[in-house]
Design a protein around this motif. Sequence first.
Motif, short mmCIF file in Angstrom:
data_model
loop_
_atom_site.label_atom_id
_atom_site.label_comp_id
_atom_site.label_asym_id
_atom_site.label_seq_id
_atom_site.Cartn_x
_atom_site.Cartn_y
_atom_site.Cartn_z
N ALA A 186 0.82 -1.21 0.00
CA ALA A 186 0.00 0.00 0.00
C ALA A 186 0.86 1.26 0.00
CB ALA A 186 -0.93 0.00 1.22
N TYR A 187 2.01 1.21 0.65
CA TYR A 187 2.85 2.41 0.72
C TYR A 187 3.47 2.79 -0.62
CZ TYR A 187 2.26 1.98 5.72
OH TYR A 187 1.71 1.90 6.99
N LEU A 188 3.36 1.90 -1.60
CA LEU A 188 3.85 2.22 -2.95
C LEU A 188 2.79 2.96 -3.77
CD1 LEU A 188 5.63 -1.16 -3.77
CD2 LEU A 188 6.61 0.90 -2.74
N LEU A 207 11.48 10.60 -0.58
CA LEU A 207 11.02 9.23 -0.30
C LEU A 207 11.45 8.23 -1.37
CD1 LEU A 207 7.31 9.94 0.77
CD2 LEU A 207 9.29 9.59 2.28
N ALA A 208 11.79 8.71 -2.55
CA ALA A 208 12.00 7.83 -3.70
C ALA A 208 13.01 6.70 -3.46
CB ALA A 208 12.42 8.65 -4.92
N PRO A 209 14.19 6.96 -2.88
CA PRO A 209 15.13 5.84 -2.68
C PRO A 209 14.57 4.76 -1.74
CG PRO A 209 16.26 7.95 -2.50
CD PRO A 209 14.80 8.26 -2.51
N GLY A 210 13.95 5.16 -0.66
CA GLY A 210 13.41 4.19 0.27
C GLY A 210 12.26 3.41 -0.32
N LEU A 211 11.41 4.07 -1.09
CA LEU A 211 10.30 3.38 -1.73
C LEU A 211 10.80 2.39 -2.78
CD1 LEU A 211 7.77 6.32 -2.14
CD2 LEU A 211 7.64 4.42 -0.51
N LEU A 218 9.95 -6.26 -1.76
CA LEU A 218 8.67 -6.95 -1.93
C LEU A 218 8.72 -7.89 -3.13
CD1 LEU A 218 6.24 -4.02 -1.10
CD2 LEU A 218 6.57 -6.10 0.24
N THR A 219 9.37 -7.45 -4.18
CA THR A 219 9.48 -8.28 -5.38
C THR A 219 10.31 -9.53 -5.13
OG1 THR A 219 9.25 -6.36 -6.83
CG2 THR A 219 10.27 -8.32 -7.78
N THR A 220 11.41 -9.38 -4.41
CA THR A 220 12.32 -10.50 -4.17
C THR A 220 11.89 -11.39 -3.01
OG1 THR A 220 13.70 -9.19 -2.68
CG2 THR A 220 14.26 -9.15 -5.04
N GLY A 221 10.95 -10.92 -2.19
CA GLY A 221 10.54 -11.68 -1.02
C GLY A 221 11.33 -11.36 0.24
N ALA A 225 10.46 -12.20 4.33
CA ALA A 225 11.39 -12.96 5.16
C ALA A 225 11.84 -12.15 6.37
CB ALA A 225 12.60 -13.37 4.32
N ARG A 226 12.10 -10.87 6.15
CA ARG A 226 12.61 -10.02 7.21
C ARG A 226 11.58 -9.77 8.30
NH1 ARG A 226 15.43 -4.11 6.02
NH2 ARG A 226 16.39 -3.84 8.08
#
Length: 247
Positions: A186-188, A207-211, A218-221, A225-226
């Motif tokens: 949702a934050y994207l 915000l761009a680098p953190g997003l 999210l794409t890699t999973g 896991a974290r």
Amino acid sequence: MAVYDTLGTTYARTRRPDTRIAARIHTALGDATDVINVGAGTGSYEPARTVLAVEPSRIMLAQRPRGAAPAVCAVAERLPLRDGAADAVMALLTVHHWSDLAAGIAELRRVARRRVLVLTWDQQVFRERFWLVRDYLPQAAAHDDTRAVATERLAALLGGARVEAVPVPHDCTDGFGAAYWRRPHAYLDPEVRAGISMLAQTGENALAPGLASLADDLTTGRWHARYADLLARDTVDVGYRLLVADF
């Protein structure tokens, strides 16, 4: 110009009251027969006994639903109301926007006959416990450092107050800062971010680098896991606090 004259255009779509948080607020109001909502926005969490809403942004006032309590365009620091105008006065996720906190709290106390409710957050707890600002968007946390109000100071200005933790449900319908703690995608969404003042006011460039990092995780999973421990939880306490002061 009120801050939400520029930030509040999508507020009615993304900031719908959550029934569980509403129950906490309405229980805290107790047997108050009439309620005034200060910094009322679009009217979230107003019980049927609300007799007046006070909001400085005409953009927000225009999004109040049909049948909502009467509303006036005014600021907390100068309430156009007589002393003891209502049993209870509430101010929900708004005090961090006020230009003069002490004056605003004094006005709440002046207008309330019996009780004042303030919903806010503990910035230190929020920084430490909420993964989004801790691990991805420290710039947003830094922005909130400049406006967050310590619960101890609020309690003192209120002349003493009971402080209650307000856990955030995993499917919270009110899209405030930590509402999507178990729904990170949702934050994207730019519309979601537009309804969260700490993100909207920090700015997209910051915000761009953190997003981008969040999107990649999210794409890699890696995100799942974290934060696997969060996926089994129904609520989290990331610092939202309800202060209740009786007179």
